[in-house]
Design an enzyme around this catalytic site. Structure first.
Site, mmCIF file in Angstrom:
data_model
loop_
_atom_site.group_PDB
_atom_site.id
_atom_site.type_symbol
_atom_site.label_atom_id
_atom_site.label_comp_id
_atom_site.label_asym_id
_atom_site.label_seq_id
_atom_site.Cartn_x
_atom_site.Cartn_y
_atom_site.Cartn_z
ATOM 1 N N ARG A 217 -5.222 0.785 -0.069
ATOM 2 C CA ARG A 217 -5.045 -0.620 -0.435
ATOM 3 C C ARG A 217 -4.891 -1.549 0.768
ATOM 4 N NH1 ARG A 217 -3.424 -1.231 -5.743
ATOM 5 N NH2 ARG A 217 -1.721 -2.717 -5.430
ATOM 6 N N LYS B 110 5.803 3.993 7.445
ATOM 7 C CA LYS B 110 4.796 4.408 6.456
ATOM 8 C C LYS B 110 3.505 3.641 6.709
ATOM 9 C CE LYS B 110 4.105 4.498 1.421
ATOM 10 N NZ LYS B 110 3.284 3.309 1.117
ATOM 11 N N HIS C 111 -1.884 3.511 2.444
ATOM 12 C CA HIS C 111 -1.365 2.693 1.346
ATOM 13 C C HIS C 111 -2.177 2.940 0.066
ATOM 14 C CE1 HIS C 111 1.735 -0.597 1.288
ATOM 15 N NE2 HIS C 111 1.240 -0.777 0.079
HETATM 16 C C1 LIG Z 1 0.240 -0.718 -7.702
HETATM 17 C C2 LIG Z 1 0.727 -0.168 -6.399
HETATM 18 C C3 LIG Z 1 1.831 -0.749 -5.776
HETATM 19 C C4 LIG Z 1 2.305 -0.253 -4.568
HETATM 20 N N1 LIG Z 1 3.409 -0.825 -3.996
HETATM 21 C C5 LIG Z 1 3.858 -0.348 -2.805
HETATM 22 C C6 LIG Z 1 5.019 -0.889 -2.191
HETATM 23 O O1 LIG Z 1 5.680 -1.802 -2.706
HETATM 24 N N2 LIG Z 1 5.422 -0.369 -1.007
HETATM 25 C C7 LIG Z 1 4.749 0.665 -0.400
HETATM 26 O O2 LIG Z 1 5.136 1.119 0.660
HETATM 27 N N3 LIG Z 1 3.646 1.191 -0.961
HETATM 28 C C8 LIG Z 1 3.205 0.727 -2.144
HETATM 29 N N4 LIG Z 1 2.089 1.310 -2.715
HETATM 30 C C9 LIG Z 1 1.452 2.459 -2.035
HETATM 31 C C10 LIG Z 1 2.131 3.761 -2.433
HETATM 32 O O3 LIG Z 1 3.458 3.847 -1.954
HETATM 33 C C11 LIG Z 1 1.407 4.984 -1.875
HETATM 34 O O4 LIG Z 1 1.255 4.871 -0.477
HETATM 35 C C12 LIG Z 1 0.047 5.245 -2.483
HETATM 36 O O5 LIG Z 1 -0.030 4.787 -3.815
HETATM 37 C C13 LIG Z 1 -0.173 6.750 -2.411
HETATM 38 O O6 LIG Z 1 -1.383 7.109 -2.917
HETATM 39 P P1 LIG Z 1 -1.615 7.679 -4.423
HETATM 40 O O7 LIG Z 1 -1.314 6.554 -5.336
HETATM 41 O O8 LIG Z 1 -3.059 8.002 -4.340
HETATM 42 O O9 LIG Z 1 -0.739 8.880 -4.647
HETATM 43 C C14 LIG Z 1 1.628 0.834 -3.940
HETATM 44 C C15 LIG Z 1 0.536 1.430 -4.576
HETATM 45 C C16 LIG Z 1 0.091 0.948 -5.791
HETATM 46 C C17 LIG Z 1 -1.083 1.634 -6.446
#
Ligand SMILES: Cc1cc2nc3c(=O)[nH]c(=O)nc-3n(C[C@H](O)[C@H](O)[C@H](O)COP(=O)(O)O)c2cc1C
Length: 374
Positions: free
Chosen positions: A243, A216, A240
């Site tokens: 992020r 991912k 991500h």
């Molecule tokens: C607060 C927060 C925590 C997240 N924690 C993880 C995580 O632990 N592992 C991971 O693979 N992605 C994590 N993500 C990313 C999400 O899996 C995902 O890729 C992303 O939020 C998708 O975009 P969207 O929120 O616009 O739908 C996180 C995102 C947010 C906002």
């Protein structure tokens, strides 16, 4: 919460609780929360999160109503499981570090994974600097009888493989590594070591997992080809949720080039893919064919800014096999637990049904570039 629960109530509950992490905006596009990590925002200027929303918004659809696709079928299968819809729950985890109030780590993991399962699909669970994050993911995975995908941080190899084995022991249908977290702010804040992974390390993870491995955080054709050739069963085209790195393109813009590299210009298997093998001779040819097969068979998932069934349709038309939704499902989890997540996923499924009908798609195989205008 009683039987009267609806999505509006769920989102109102979430807004009351989530004040420090997320504003629960009507349009969840990264603008109001730019730079807010810890919290739900995108990193830096927030431009990568915002680009995800913009890359989807700029695509328009061909409205088609003279056809016989009146009862679209959106069922699919992934990693050996039959799914009711091509929409999965993304991993959203780390309640403490992200200042999510009103929910525990375990409740969040159970809601994301359990709610996705209630809707007939798969939810993912996260990993984080705080050990309780992965513990919650493993517990929720076991409770869901393995209908879950734990997403492990790209930790140092021994620790990573130990977590892969724990996911396997919990019965997970597949395991993922969010390779784009190789320098994640939240991991650094908690003094946790993560690193970029080499192709050889990926092969080692695939061997240890003894089941489907998903990478991912793939944003280029080059990384996608390396993932396929190293034996990954799937990739998630993802930044991500904006992020990881500021100023990446929207995932809907990155997706077509990645799909072309894996499936070829024609979009048809077998006719396109140059094998990865170098040189001539039978061995090189066999290696090339194996690499070609790996590339054509790998599942291509995508996430980032998907906020409706129409967005799902656009991602599928751009070449994805399925999408993940992150923040809106986390909001639903905080506001309504597993039931909230189920409601939100079923809302997207209803919207996708309408969108397929109005673009003349009787099944997911019909959702091709044809549905996109221009
Ligand atoms: C607060 C927060 C925590 C997240 N924690 C993880 C995580 O632990 N592992 C991971 O693979 N992605 C994590 N993500 C990313 C999400 O899996 C995902 O890729 C992303 O939020 C998708 O975009 P969207 O929120 O616009 O739908 C996180 C995102 C947010 C906002």
């Amino acid at each position: 919460m009683g039987p009267m629960m609806d999505l509006q109530t769920v989102r109102k509950n979430a807004a009351d609780r989530l004040t420090r992490a997320c504003r629960v905006c009507r349009q969840c596009n990264g603008v109001a929360c730019a730079g807010q990590i810890p919290g739900f925002g995108g990193v830096g200027t927030g431009s990568s999160f915002i680009a995800n929303a913009e890359a989807l918004a700029k695509r328009k659809l061909n409205l088609r109503v003279l056809h016989d696709a009146g009862r679209p079928d959106m069922r699919t299968s992934l990693f050996g499981l039959d799914l009711s819809m091509p929409i999965l729950g993304a991993a959203v985890a780390g309640v403490r570090v992200n200042r999510m109030d009103g929910i525990t780590e375990l409740e969040l993991a159970e809601a994301m994974i359990g709610g996705s399962r209630l809707a007939g699909t798969i939810g993912m669970g996260g990993d984080g600097g705080d050990p309780e994050v992965f513990e919650a993911t493993i517990a929720a995975t076991a409770e869901a009888e393995g209908i879950a995908i734990p997403v492990i941080k790209p930790r140092e190899q021994d620790a990573l493989i130990e977590s892969v084995l724990r996911a396997r022991d919990a019965g997970a249908v597949a395991v993922a590594v969010d390779v784009d977290a190789a320098a994640l702010v939240n991991m650094a804040l908690l003094g946790q070591r993560v690193e970029p992974k080499t192709a050889e390390q990926i092969r080692e993870i695939v061997r240890a997992a003894d089941g489907p491995v998903i990478l991912k955080g793939i944003m280029t054709p080059e990384d996608a080809v390396i993932a396929a050739e190293a034996g990954a069963a799937g990739i998630v085209v993802s930044n991500h949720g904006g992020r990881a790195l500021d100023h990446t393109p929207g995932t809907a813009d990155a997706l077509p080039g990645i799909v072309r590299a894996l499936r070829g210009e024609s979009g048809e298997n077998g006719t396109c893919c140059r094998g990865g093998g170098q040189g001539s001779g039978q061995l090189a040819q066999a290696a090339g064919q194996a690499a070609g097969r790996a590339k054509s068979q790998i599942a291509v998932l995508v996430d980032g800014g998907v906020r409706s069934g129409v967005d799902v349709l656009k991602m599928l038309a751009l070449g994805a096999d399925a999408v993940l939704v992150g923040r809106p499902l986390a909001i639903a989890a905080v506001g309504g637990g597993a039931e909230g997540v189920r409601l939100q996923l079923e809302e997207y499924a209803k919207q996708l049904h309408v969108a397929m009908m109005l673009t003349g798609c009787a099944s997911l195989a019909d959702v091709t570039g044809k549905v996109l205008f221009g």
